[in-house]
Design a protein around this motif. Sequence first.
Motif, PDB file in Angstrom:
ATOM      1  N   SER A 139      49.399  42.626  31.227  1.00 28.05           N
ATOM      2  CA  SER A 139      49.811  41.902  32.443  1.00 28.05           C
ATOM      3  C   SER A 139      48.896  42.295  33.347  1.00 28.05           C
ATOM      4  CB  SER A 139      51.261  42.572  32.487  1.00 28.05           C
ATOM      5  OG  SER A 139      51.578  43.903  33.070  1.00 28.05           O
ATOM      6  N   ALA A 140      49.139  41.764  34.489  1.00 27.03           N
ATOM      7  CA  ALA A 140      48.372  41.924  35.913  1.00 27.03           C
ATOM      8  C   ALA A 140      49.280  43.452  36.363  1.00 27.03           C
ATOM      9  CB  ALA A 140      48.714  40.901  36.777  1.00 27.03           C
ATOM     10  N   SER A 141      50.500  43.489  36.023  1.00 23.15           N
ATOM     11  CA  SER A 141      50.898  44.745  36.737  1.00 23.15           C
ATOM     12  C   SER A 141      50.031  46.027  35.731  1.00 23.15           C
ATOM     13  CB  SER A 141      52.299  44.945  36.124  1.00 23.15           C
ATOM     14  OG  SER A 141      53.089  43.659  36.593  1.00 23.15           O
ATOM     15  N   HIS A 180      51.920  41.517  45.485  1.00 23.91           N
ATOM     16  CA  HIS A 180      52.951  41.475  44.351  1.00 23.91           C
ATOM     17  C   HIS A 180      53.601  42.723  44.423  1.00 23.91           C
ATOM     18  CE1 HIS A 180      54.528  41.201  40.206  1.00 23.91           C
ATOM     19  NE2 HIS A 180      54.733  39.838  40.806  1.00 23.91           N
ATOM     20  N   SER A 182      54.104  44.433  42.090  1.00 26.20           N
ATOM     21  CA  SER A 182      53.332  45.232  40.897  1.00 26.20           C
ATOM     22  C   SER A 182      52.453  46.239  41.625  1.00 26.20           C
ATOM     23  CB  SER A 182      52.451  44.480  40.067  1.00 26.20           C
ATOM     24  OG  SER A 182      51.750  43.670  40.789  1.00 26.20           O
ATOM     25  N   GLY A 236      45.854  34.698  46.547  1.00 28.94           N
ATOM     26  CA  GLY A 236      46.899  34.034  46.189  1.00 28.94           C
ATOM     27  C   GLY A 236      48.060  34.956  45.966  1.00 28.94           C
ATOM     28  N   THR A 238      52.121  36.044  45.900  1.00 33.53           N
ATOM     29  CA  THR A 238      53.196  35.469  45.397  1.00 33.53           C
ATOM     30  C   THR A 238      53.996  34.673  46.265  1.00 33.53           C
ATOM     31  OG1 THR A 238      53.036  37.528  44.000  1.00 33.53           O
ATOM     32  CG2 THR A 238      54.749  35.997  43.574  1.00 33.53           C
ATOM     33  N   ASP A 263      43.847  41.323  43.269  1.00 34.17           N
ATOM     34  CA  ASP A 263      44.894  40.877  42.403  1.00 34.17           C
ATOM     35  C   ASP A 263      44.865  39.214  42.810  1.00 34.17           C
ATOM     36  OD1 ASP A 263      47.007  39.715  41.279  1.00 34.17           O
ATOM     37  OD2 ASP A 263      48.535  41.023  42.233  1.00 34.17           O
ATOM     38  N   LYS A 295      49.032  32.561  33.184  1.00 39.51           N
ATOM     39  CA  LYS A 295      49.756  31.985  34.109  1.00 39.51           C
ATOM     40  C   LYS A 295      49.211  30.463  34.200  1.00 39.51           C
ATOM     41  CE  LYS A 295      51.845  34.967  37.173  1.00 39.51           C
ATOM     42  NZ  LYS A 295      51.606  35.858  38.260  1.00 39.51           N
TER      43      LYS A 295
HETATM   44  C1  LIG Z   1      52.524  37.182  38.506  1.00 43.11           C
HETATM   45  C2  LIG Z   1      51.699  38.020  39.545  1.00 43.11           C
HETATM   46  C3  LIG Z   1      51.631  39.372  39.007  1.00 43.11           C
HETATM   47  C4  LIG Z   1      52.346  40.059  37.970  1.00 43.11           C
HETATM   48  O1  LIG Z   1      51.543  39.569  36.790  1.00 43.11           O
HETATM   49  P1  LIG Z   1      52.360  40.323  35.369  1.00 43.11           P
HETATM   50  O2  LIG Z   1      51.290  39.678  34.534  1.00 43.11           O
HETATM   51  O3  LIG Z   1      53.509  39.566  34.926  1.00 43.11           O
HETATM   52  O4  LIG Z   1      52.416  41.527  35.538  1.00 43.11           O
HETATM   53  C5  LIG Z   1      51.080  40.129  39.999  1.00 43.11           C
HETATM   54  N1  LIG Z   1      50.400  39.579  41.097  1.00 43.11           N
HETATM   55  C6  LIG Z   1      50.517  38.350  41.484  1.00 43.11           C
HETATM   56  C7  LIG Z   1      49.676  37.506  42.601  1.00 43.11           C
HETATM   57  C8  LIG Z   1      51.115  37.367  40.514  1.00 43.11           C
HETATM   58  O5  LIG Z   1      51.383  36.221  40.856  1.00 43.11           O
END
Ligand SMILES: *Cc1c(COP(=O)(O)O)cnc(C)c1O
Length: 465
Positions: A139-141, A180, A182, A236, A238, A263, A295
């Motif tokens: 995940s991005a997290s 985000h 995260s 970009g 959230t 991010d 995504k």
């Molecule tokens: C969706 C999103 C995240 C989290 O992504 P995960 O893969 O669910 O951890 C982090 N930063 C941004 C900008 C996002 O849109």
Amino acid sequence: MNWSEFSRWGSRISQWATDYHTTLRERPVRAQVLPGEIYAQLPAQPPETGEAMDAVMADFERIVMPGITHWQHPRFFAYFPANAAPPSMLAEMLVSTIAPQCMLWQTSPAATEMETRMLEWLRQALGLPGNFAGVIQDSASSATLAAVLTMRERALDWSGNANGLSGQPRLRVYTSAEVHTSVDRAIWVSGIGQDNLVRIPTRGPLRGIDPAALDTAIRADIEQGFLPCGVVACTGGTGTGACDDLAAVIKVAKAHGLYTHVDAAWAGSAMICPEFRTLWEGVDGADSIVFNPHKWLGAQFDCSAHFIADPESLVKTLAIHPEYLKTHGADGIINYSEWSVPLGRRFRALKLWFLIRSYGLEGLRERIRNHVAWSQDLAKRLSKEPGFEIVTEPVLSLFTFRLAGKSDSDMIDYVNRINADGRIYITQTRVNGRIAIRFQVGQFDATRDDVDAAFDVLREMTGAN
Ligand SMILES: *Cc1c(COP(=O)(O)O)cnc(C)c1O
């Protein structure tokens, strides 16, 4: 279950998947159940004896499906998309069949080497220079956590893992209010602590970090004895799609020797279209970049692409070598588990290979370009509609709007009414302290008609007509 039964059920479920996808528009997008409704239908005790798959499947339809929010629905305009394109689904069926653990090169060389090649493909697709190496994180997290840990270790001369943070100078990380959550969690988990995450004011319509304010904050912290270690920027964000001026932010960060992580979890997919790359001009200078093919691009969750300019520093932060993980005699190999926090890894590159080969970059670009164009058209139509006001202009395919003269609670009612109606699905955010509705187009099968349908629903549900 024996294999001949498996074969029968496998075919039935493939057919079920096709029927599901081809009739999705008939279902309400958001699940229409109340809290506890599904739980109450699941027996309190596990069965002692096996049941027939017919019974399990019938209950799946009866109990589970009403409690599903349909992320693959073409009228899903909430959050961000989580597209699972058909070729990616097929790859995942194969992966779940083989079920390999891809932590080391030798635990499935094909998975490692495919991952290296797919990240090279994505790097080129995004127009990033050849000095970036990539890894797939869950995940991005996780990617952001890995980047924050790297910032920390780099600033502490690689002593944090060994010694912990007590007795160390207080680390500082800089970001804006648009990133985000995260990022907050990476700061918590890394032991840096929320108080040391410094929010720099933003400016301009893209709500990007003010580079002069960033410089001032870093200087003030150094003066007070803090140890600045990195900057987390976004392309970009959230809430409204905020984009930092990466060239300017990275210039300030580099002048102070700080590590930079970008991010672009959502917006990164759009960078396969060269015309959108102005939004992240200067990204070439970043140390770490994350974007989620899971995504917008169509590779089913989980698949987060993490590019790093200097993988050595990441591996130095995360690699650990107990004897049971040593692979003696294999030189020049990559063990991707040394690039991420979890040890176990799924074979995630396969779905990228299936996806990119099936559509080609041009096929994927066409979808994203359509989404952006339709979203921008919709924002324009709404701006001309009495009773609607655009709060933030579209960044790619995301914009926010409000009903003129309505309170925050009226707005929440409006969102709830729309989502209970079920024809479309939207969510809200806060902009300058007030509720605004987010609208993004990004679902893989969305058409212009779906966006037109959204316009009708948004207008109809104001109650004005
Ligand atoms: C969706 C999103 C995240 C989290 O992504 P995960 O893969 O669910 O951890 C982090 N930063 C941004 C900008 C996002 O849109």
